[in-house]
Motif scaffolding. Structure first.
Motif, PDB file in Angstrom:
ATOM      1  N   TYR A  24      26.516  19.457  31.405  1.00  0.00           N
ATOM      2  CA  TYR A  24      26.582  19.005  33.239  1.00  0.00           C
ATOM      3  C   TYR A  24      28.172  18.968  33.522  1.00  0.00           C
ATOM      4  O   TYR A  24      28.706  19.272  33.098  1.00  0.00           O
ATOM      5  N   GLY A  25      27.752  20.095  34.683  1.00  0.00           N
ATOM      6  CA  GLY A  25      28.441  20.027  34.910  1.00  0.00           C
ATOM      7  C   GLY A  25      28.114  20.716  36.411  1.00  0.00           C
ATOM      8  O   GLY A  25      26.779  21.166  36.732  1.00  0.00           O
ATOM      9  N   GLN A  26      28.418  21.890  37.149  1.00  0.00           N
ATOM     10  CA  GLN A  26      28.416  23.019  38.349  1.00  0.00           C
ATOM     11  C   GLN A  26      27.512  23.905  38.196  1.00  0.00           C
ATOM     12  O   GLN A  26      28.331  24.993  37.610  1.00  0.00           O
ATOM     13  N   GLY A  27      26.068  24.256  37.485  1.00  0.00           N
ATOM     14  CA  GLY A  27      25.896  25.189  36.813  1.00  0.00           C
ATOM     15  C   GLY A  27      25.822  26.013  35.731  1.00  0.00           C
ATOM     16  O   GLY A  27      26.048  27.368  35.835  1.00  0.00           O
ATOM     17  N   ILE A 194       5.835  14.324  35.091  1.00  0.00           N
ATOM     18  CA  ILE A 194       6.249  14.406  33.846  1.00  0.00           C
ATOM     19  C   ILE A 194       7.482  14.502  33.307  1.00  0.00           C
ATOM     20  O   ILE A 194       8.434  14.806  32.351  1.00  0.00           O
ATOM     21  N   CYS A 195       7.857  15.353  34.736  1.00  0.00           N
ATOM     22  CA  CYS A 195       9.608  15.815  34.073  1.00  0.00           C
ATOM     23  C   CYS A 195      10.378  14.607  34.516  1.00  0.00           C
ATOM     24  O   CYS A 195      11.569  14.623  33.651  1.00  0.00           O
ATOM     25  N   ASP A 196      10.260  13.679  35.479  1.00  0.00           N
ATOM     26  CA  ASP A 196      11.077  12.294  35.544  1.00  0.00           C
ATOM     27  C   ASP A 196      10.833  11.796  33.524  1.00  0.00           C
ATOM     28  O   ASP A 196      12.326  11.115  33.086  1.00  0.00           O
ATOM     29  N   ARG A 197      10.051  11.803  33.294  1.00  0.00           N
ATOM     30  CA  ARG A 197      10.298  11.032  32.497  1.00  0.00           C
ATOM     31  C   ARG A 197      10.395  11.243  31.294  1.00  0.00           C
ATOM     32  O   ARG A 197      10.761  11.081  30.136  1.00  0.00           O
ATOM     33  N   GLY A 198      10.131  12.641  31.134  1.00  0.00           N
ATOM     34  CA  GLY A 198      10.009  13.630  30.194  1.00  0.00           C
ATOM     35  C   GLY A 198      11.929  13.598  29.695  1.00  0.00           C
ATOM     36  O   GLY A 198      12.304  13.828  28.515  1.00  0.00           O
ATOM     37  N   SER A 199      12.765  13.556  30.755  1.00  0.00           N
ATOM     38  CA  SER A 199      13.669  13.535  30.874  1.00  0.00           C
ATOM     39  C   SER A 199      14.866  12.944  30.428  1.00  0.00           C
ATOM     40  O   SER A 199      15.902  12.258  29.514  1.00  0.00           O
ATOM     41  N   VAL A 200      13.925  11.034  30.874  1.00  0.00           N
ATOM     42  CA  VAL A 200      14.512  10.280  29.999  1.00  0.00           C
ATOM     43  C   VAL A 200      14.655   9.954  28.912  1.00  0.00           C
ATOM     44  O   VAL A 200      15.317   9.581  28.177  1.00  0.00           O
ATOM     45  N   ALA A 201      13.432  10.692  28.029  1.00  0.00           N
ATOM     46  CA  ALA A 201      13.685  10.719  26.656  1.00  0.00           C
ATOM     47  C   ALA A 201      14.427  11.905  26.436  1.00  0.00           C
ATOM     48  O   ALA A 201      15.122  11.387  25.444  1.00  0.00           O
ATOM     49  N   VAL A 202      14.286  13.117  26.706  1.00  0.00           N
ATOM     50  CA  VAL A 202      15.949  14.192  26.001  1.00  0.00           C
ATOM     51  C   VAL A 202      16.952  13.628  26.668  1.00  0.00           C
ATOM     52  O   VAL A 202      18.056  13.946  25.522  1.00  0.00           O
ATOM     53  N   ASP A 203      17.534  12.956  27.446  1.00  0.00           N
ATOM     54  CA  ASP A 203      18.863  12.399  27.306  1.00  0.00           C
ATOM     55  C   ASP A 203      19.257  10.939  27.924  1.00  0.00           C
ATOM     56  O   ASP A 203      18.794  10.541  29.354  1.00  0.00           O
ATOM     57  N   CYS A 204      19.140   9.969  26.955  1.00  0.00           N
ATOM     58  CA  CYS A 204      18.850   8.625  27.622  1.00  0.00           C
ATOM     59  C   CYS A 204      19.608   8.361  29.141  1.00  0.00           C
ATOM     60  O   CYS A 204      20.000   6.843  29.632  1.00  0.00           O
ATOM     61  N   CYS A 205      20.635   8.956  28.867  1.00  0.00           N
ATOM     62  CA  CYS A 205      21.572   9.030  30.282  1.00  0.00           C
ATOM     63  C   CYS A 205      22.207   9.812  30.769  1.00  0.00           C
ATOM     64  O   CYS A 205      22.822  10.034  31.888  1.00  0.00           O
ATOM     65  N   SER A 206      20.332  11.090  31.247  1.00  0.00           N
ATOM     66  CA  SER A 206      20.748  12.032  32.306  1.00  0.00           C
ATOM     67  C   SER A 206      21.006  11.502  33.310  1.00  0.00           C
ATOM     68  O   SER A 206      21.966  12.709  34.161  1.00  0.00           O
ATOM     69  N   PHE A 207      20.375  10.738  34.415  1.00  0.00           N
ATOM     70  CA  PHE A 207      20.736  10.533  35.710  1.00  0.00           C
ATOM     71  C   PHE A 207      22.269  10.333  35.816  1.00  0.00           C
ATOM     72  O   PHE A 207      22.836   9.934  36.899  1.00  0.00           O
ATOM     73  N   TYR A 208      23.653   9.903  34.463  1.00  0.00           N
ATOM     74  CA  TYR A 208      24.241   9.140  34.538  1.00  0.00           C
ATOM     75  C   TYR A 208      25.611  10.235  34.908  1.00  0.00           C
ATOM     76  O   TYR A 208      25.971  10.788  35.694  1.00  0.00           O
ATOM     77  N   TRP A 209      24.638  11.821  34.164  1.00  0.00           N
ATOM     78  CA  TRP A 209      25.222  13.027  34.012  1.00  0.00           C
ATOM     79  C   TRP A 209      24.597  13.453  35.405  1.00  0.00           C
ATOM     80  O   TRP A 209      25.505  14.709  35.896  1.00  0.00           O
ATOM     81  N   ASN A 210      24.023  13.418  35.925  1.00  0.00           N
ATOM     82  CA  ASN A 210      23.042  14.000  37.122  1.00  0.00           C
ATOM     83  C   ASN A 210      22.438  13.413  38.123  1.00  0.00           C
ATOM     84  O   ASN A 210      21.229  13.124  38.003  1.00  0.00           O
ATOM     85  N   PRO A 211      23.350  12.717  39.538  1.00  0.00           N
ATOM     86  CA  PRO A 211      22.861  11.692  39.816  1.00  0.00           C
ATOM     87  C   PRO A 211      21.740  11.521  40.751  1.00  0.00           C
ATOM     88  O   PRO A 211      20.993  11.264  40.909  1.00  0.00           O
ATOM     89  N   ALA A 212      21.643  13.312  40.676  1.00  0.00           N
ATOM     90  CA  ALA A 212      20.311  13.338  42.089  1.00  0.00           C
ATOM     91  C   ALA A 212      19.531  12.718  41.064  1.00  0.00           C
ATOM     92  O   ALA A 212      17.693  13.098  41.334  1.00  0.00           O
ATOM     93  N   GLU A 213      18.950  12.746  39.697  1.00  0.00           N
ATOM     94  CA  GLU A 213      18.183  12.256  38.546  1.00  0.00           C
ATOM     95  C   GLU A 213      17.911  10.667  38.231  1.00  0.00           C
ATOM     96  O   GLU A 213      16.761  10.419  37.875  1.00  0.00           O
TER      97      GLU A 213
END
Ligand SMILES: Cc1ncc(COP(=O)(O)O)c(C=O)c1O
Length: 390
Positions: A24-27, A194-213
Motif C-alpha cells: 500500500y502506498g501511492q501507485g 463482488i469486488c468490495d466483498r472480495g477485497s475484505v476477504a483478500v485483506d481483512c484490513c484493506s480499508f485501513y491501508w486504503n481509506p478509499a475502500e
C-alpha cells in the motif's frame, strides 16, 4: 514458468533500492499491475492475492457463495477449484468434462438442483471452455459464473478474454503458469459489489491501508491474502512478455495440429483455436492402450506427452479431502457436516464421472513452449507423424 531474466532482476533491484516493498502506498507495483491486468482483460476491477486458490476463494466470497449453496466444478481440474468452494462453506458438485477436456454444458444441466448457486468453468491447460453454452445455461438457471483461468492466463475465447466473461475470474501466477511471480494470483470482476466483498476477504484490513475502500457495513472477519511489491514488480515485467509468448505457442500448436490431423489423428475439441493460449495440443484415441502407445512413442523421441488421467490431483478421483469428506480443519466448520448444508450435501463416488475418466484416459496432451524454434517444431511434427503411424 516460460521466461524470466534480466528485466525482472533490474526491476527488483530498483524496487529494493527504494525500500518500498509493502504494497500500500501511492501507485506502487501492485496497484499498477492490478490496473494493467484489469485493462488487459477489459474488466473494472482486479485484486492481487497470494495464490490462485486464494483468488478462487475470495471471488466466491465476493459473489456471496456460502453454506446452503452447491457449486458445480469439472471432474478435470486441480483440486483447489473444488477446495475453494468448501473454504467458502459451500458444497462442490462434480460434473463431467466433454471432448474439449473442459466442463460439459450438457452435464452441468444434468447436475443442477434447487441448491445450485454457481458454476466454475475451468479453462484447463490453456483450453477455453464452451463459454457460449455455459453462459446460456447459467442465464437460464440464474447461476453465478466464476471462471477458473488459473491455467489460462492471457488466453481468450472468441475475442473475449478468459476470466472476463463470467461474473468473476480467478488467475494463478504460480511457477507453472503462463506468467509467474513464484506464487501469486488475482481475482477480477466488473461488479462493484463482488469486488468490495472480495477485497475484505483478500485483506481483512484493506480499508485501513486504503481509506478509499472503507465500507463499514461490509466488514467481516477476512484473511490476509495480499500480495507484496516484489511480486507486483515481477508481474509487471512478466506482463510485457505474455502476448508474444502466447502468439508463438498458438502458432506452433496450429501447425502441429495440422500435422497430426494430416497423419490421421483425431484432435480434442478446441473451443476457440484463434484466441486460446496454445499451451497444449491434444489428440484423442479409440482406447487407453492406443493413447499410451502414442504418448510413449513421442517420449521415446524426446517429445513431451502425457495422458491427463496421469496428472494426479487434477482428476476428481484423487481429490482426497473431497472423496473422504474432510471439508475443514474443525467439524463445526466443515461444510460436509454443518446443518446449513443438510440439503445441499451430496455423496461422492469414484465412478460418478465415468465419462470424464474415459475421456481423460483416451487423450494425450503435448505441451508447447515459446522458445521452441522452427527446427524444433519441425522435429515435433515429424515425431507426431511417426508416432501416429504406430
Ligand atoms: C485449474 C487450477 N485452479 C486453481 C489453481 C490454484 O492455484 P495456486 O496454485 O496458485 O493456488 C491451480 C494451480 O495449479 C490450477 O491449475
Amino acid at each position: 514458468m516460460y521466461r524470466i531474466g534480466e528485466l525482472e532482476i533490474s526491476r527488483l533491484r530498483t524496487l529494493f533500492e527504494s525500500g518500498k516493498i509493502f504494497r500500500y502506498g501511492q501507485g506502487g507495483e501492485c496497484d499498477r499491475f492490478e490496473q494493467r491486468w484489469a485493462e488487459h482483460l477489459g474488466v473494472a476491477h482486479c485484486r492481487l492475492t497470494r495464490s490462485g486458490t486464494a483468488a478462487l476463494y475470495t471471488a466466491l466470497v465476493g459473489m456471496g457463495v456460502g453454506p446452503g449453496d452447491q457449486v458445480i466444478v469439472p471432474a478435470y481440474t486441480y483440486m483447489a477449484t473444488a477446495l475453494a468452494v468448501l473454504s467458502a462453506g459451500a458444497i462442490p458438485v462434480i460434473a463431467d468434462v466433454d471432448s474439449s477436456l473442459t466442463l460439459s454444458p450438457q452435464d452441468v444441466k444434468r447436475r443442477l438442483t434447487p441448491h445450485t448457486r454457481a458454476i466454475i468453468p475451468v479453462h484447463m491447460v490453456g483450453l477455453p471452455c464452451d463459454m457460449d453454452s455455459l453462459t446460456q445455461v447459467a442465464r437460464e438457471h440464474d447461476l453465478l459464473v466464476l471462471e477458473d483461468a488459473c491455467q489460462a492466463v492471457g488466453g481468450g475465447y472468441k475475442g473475449k478474454m478468459l476470466g472476463a466473461i463470467g461474473h468473476a475470474g480467478a488467475f494463478s501466477f504460480n511457477f507453472y503458469k503462463n506468467i509467474t511471480c513464484g506464487e501469486g494470483g488475482a481475482f477480477v470482476t466488473s461488479e462493484q459489489a463482488i469486488c468490495d466483498r472480495g477485497s475484505v476477504a483478500v485483506d481483512c484490513c484493506s480499508f485501513y491501508w486504503n481509506p478509499a475502500e472503507e465500507r463499514e457495513e461490509l466488514q467481516f472477519a477476512g484473511h490476509n491474502f495480499r500480495a507484496s511489491e516484489p511480486e507486483g514488480a515481477i508481474l509487471n515485467v512478466q506482463l510485457q512478455r505474455l502476448e508474444g509468448m502466447l502468439a508463438k505457442m498458438r502458432a506452433h500448436k496450429k501447425a502441429l495440429l495440422e500435422a497430426g490431423v494430416d497423419a490421421g489423428l483425431e484432435s480434442i475439441r478446441n473451443n476457440s483455436l484463434e484466441y486460446e493460449c496454445g499451451t497444449h495440443l491434444g489428440f484423442f484415441f479409440p482406447d487407453e492402450a492406443a493413447a499410451r502407445a502414442f504418448a510413449s512413442a513421442l517420449q521415446t523421441q524426446k517429445v513431451g506427452a502425457f495422458l491427463p488421467m496421469d496428472t494426479g490431483r487434477h482428476v476428481y478421483t484423487r481429490w482426497d479431502p473431497i472423496m473422504r469428506y474432510q471439508g475443514a480443519h474443525h467439524p463445526a466448520l466443515d461444510p460436509f457436516k454443518i446443518p446449513a448444508n443438510a440439503e445441499a450435501r451430496i455423496e461422492y463416488q469414484v465412478d460418478m464421472c465415468q465419462v470424464s475418466l474415459d475421456i481423460l484416459n483416451r487423450s494425450v496432451l503435448l505441451p508447447m513452449h515459446p522458445d521452441n524454434t522452427q527446427k524444433r517444431v519441425d522435429e515435433i511434427s515429424a515425431a507426431i507423424r511417426q508416432a501416429a503411424a504406430g
